[in-house]
Design an enzyme around this catalytic site. Structure first.
Site, PDB file in Angstrom:
ATOM      1  N   PRO A 101      -5.491  12.833 -21.861  1.00 51.12           N
ATOM      2  CA  PRO A 101      -5.888  12.025 -23.052  1.00 51.12           C
ATOM      3  C   PRO A 101      -5.842  12.913 -24.235  1.00 51.12           C
ATOM      4  CG  PRO A 101      -7.681  11.941 -21.069  1.00 51.12           C
ATOM      5  CD  PRO A 101      -6.262  12.869 -20.618  1.00 51.12           C
ATOM      6  N   GLY A 103      -6.388  14.151 -27.930  1.00 54.61           N
ATOM      7  CA  GLY A 103      -7.898  14.208 -28.558  1.00 54.61           C
ATOM      8  C   GLY A 103      -8.848  14.271 -27.863  1.00 54.61           C
ATOM      9  N   GLY A 105     -10.094  16.929 -26.076  1.00 52.17           N
ATOM     10  CA  GLY A 105     -10.622  18.031 -25.879  1.00 52.17           C
ATOM     11  C   GLY A 105     -10.163  18.791 -24.496  1.00 52.17           C
ATOM     12  N   LEU A 106      -9.017  18.314 -24.107  1.00 50.89           N
ATOM     13  CA  LEU A 106      -8.706  18.752 -22.776  1.00 50.89           C
ATOM     14  C   LEU A 106      -7.369  19.588 -22.713  1.00 50.89           C
ATOM     15  CD1 LEU A 106      -9.535  15.385 -20.497  1.00 50.89           C
ATOM     16  CD2 LEU A 106     -11.066  17.626 -20.909  1.00 50.89           C
ATOM     17  N   GLY A 107      -6.881  19.922 -23.827  1.00 53.32           N
ATOM     18  CA  GLY A 107      -5.782  20.661 -24.154  1.00 53.32           C
ATOM     19  C   GLY A 107      -4.429  20.031 -24.263  1.00 53.32           C
ATOM     20  N   SER A 108      -4.538  18.844 -24.582  1.00 52.25           N
ATOM     21  CA  SER A 108      -3.167  18.182 -24.328  1.00 52.25           C
ATOM     22  C   SER A 108      -2.013  18.707 -25.271  1.00 52.25           C
ATOM     23  CB  SER A 108      -3.287  16.520 -24.796  1.00 52.25           C
ATOM     24  OG  SER A 108      -3.859  16.437 -26.037  1.00 52.25           O
ATOM     25  N   SER A 109      -2.260  18.834 -26.454  1.00 54.64           N
ATOM     26  CA  SER A 109      -1.378  19.535 -27.318  1.00 54.64           C
ATOM     27  C   SER A 109      -1.019  20.926 -26.795  1.00 54.64           C
ATOM     28  CB  SER A 109      -2.107  19.842 -28.726  1.00 54.64           C
ATOM     29  OG  SER A 109      -2.834  20.789 -28.688  1.00 54.64           O
ATOM     30  N   ALA A 111      -0.848  21.847 -23.450  1.00 53.45           N
ATOM     31  CA  ALA A 111      -0.071  21.544 -22.255  1.00 53.45           C
ATOM     32  C   ALA A 111       1.309  21.079 -22.856  1.00 53.45           C
ATOM     33  CB  ALA A 111      -0.720  20.672 -21.619  1.00 53.45           C
ATOM     34  N   ASP A 153      -6.665  27.699 -25.269  1.00 53.87           N
ATOM     35  CA  ASP A 153      -6.011  26.525 -24.644  1.00 53.87           C
ATOM     36  C   ASP A 153      -4.433  26.883 -24.140  1.00 53.87           C
ATOM     37  OD1 ASP A 153      -8.052  25.130 -25.577  1.00 53.87           O
ATOM     38  OD2 ASP A 153      -7.167  23.490 -26.446  1.00 53.87           O
TER      39      ASP A 153
END
Length: 322
Positions: A101, A103, A105-109, A111, A153
């Site tokens: 997801p 935005g 807070g799970l480190g998408s950018s 990753a 992150d």
């Protein structure tokens, strides 16, 4: 040549926001992974297709121009800066599945950044070490997010597992445990903007330094205590520290009605502890559920979205196909 790379997202267990000011943090890589595929292009352009987000764009390597009709093309800035680290500008096609997801807070950018650097560098036969990938990825996030990005992150996305990031990011300590940490991640459609939220905390700290600095120092103490609790598998203490950490994040002003609701829904459904994970202002919470995750997932799913988050022991992974 065709190269694929993937990197995991992350959930911060303890220490978000304090880590921006050189304090330690504890985070785990999660089983949700972003995947990047690089192919030689039939044109001289750098073409990007982020399939699960419906974003297509063309990047002018020399000028830094991003051409895209998508209103949500901000992620292409991370792609551009990642490519600039490890590419000579020749035409390539990049296909991405984010799978995390945005935005939340799970480190998408992080990753996506780590996987892009890994895939493009392998395409160019650069043979980067993980420490180099993590360094470049953090520099990319600093460029895009300005001064807001901590190394947490990109570090966890590169190395995987459960890590303790030491004070001032001086060292990365893998916390080797022989048991699972059963957690549930709940996330809302209201997304947080990491840069804006971190900047708001900075402003609040500048205005009220004698109040906010002790809060940040207390988060540091919680993180240190939590490290020992995790190594000792002290479930009760882990949960209590998580709840206290959430209260301090609320004091920093990063909580929202939706996040707070999920936190207390999780606790009422049996979670031993629950808190915001990530920057806040929207996004996600994490719930520690040593007694089982089923009831917590069901309870959160009544109003928001929840998922199991297993620890991913594997960080960035590269596959080269000829």
């Amino acid at each position: 040549m065709q190269v694929k790379a993937s990197a995991p997202g992350k959930a911060i267990l303890f220490g978000e926001h304090a880590v921006v000011y050189g304090k330690p943090a504890i985070a785990m890589a999660i089983s949700k992974r972003s995947c990047v595929e690089v192919l030689e292009s039939s044109t001289s352009n750098i073409n990007v297709n982020i399939k699960d987000l419906g974003i297509k764009g063309c990047i002018d390597f020399n000028s830094g121009a991003i051409i895209s009709d998508s209103p949500k093309k901000g992620i292409l800035k991370y792609i551009l800066e990642s490519i600039k680290k490890v590419h000579d500008g020749s035409g390539i096609d990049i296909s991405i599945d984010v799978n995390i997801p945005i935005g939340g807070g799970l480190g998408s950018s992080a990753a996506v950044t780590v996987a892009t650097i890994a895939a493009v560098s392998a395409y160019n036969k650069l043979d980067l070490k993980k420490e180099e990938i993590a360094k470049y990825a953090h520099e990319v996030e600093l460029t895009v997010q300005k001064s807001f990005a901590s190394p947490l992150d990109t570090t966890i996305s590169t190395y995987g597992g459960l890590i303790y990031l030491e004070t001032n990011a001086e060292d990365i300590v893998q916390l080797d445990i022989d048991y699972d940490i059963p957690v549930v991640i709940g996330y809302t459609d209201t997304r947080g903007n990491t840069g804006k939220v971190v900047e708001a905390v900075r402003v609040r700290r500048d205005v009220y330094p004698d109040i906010i600095n002790p809060v940040i120092d207390s988060i540091e103490l919680i993180t240190e205590e939590a490290k020992q609790a995790i190594l000792e598998n002290d479930k009760k203490r882990i949960g209590e520290l998580m709840n206290i950490n959430h209260g301090l994040l609320d004091a920093l002003g990063v909580n929202t009605k939706e996040l707070s609701s999920m936190v207390y829904t999780a606790r009422n459904a049996g979670a031993c502890g629950s808190k915001i994970t990530g920057a806040g202002g929207g996004g996600s919470i994490i719930a520690y559920c040593p007694g089982g995750t089923g009831n917590v997932i069901s309870a959160i799913n009544e109003t928001e979205t929840a998922l199991n988050a297993d620890i991913s022991k594997e960080g960035v992974k590269i596959t080269t196909l000829h």
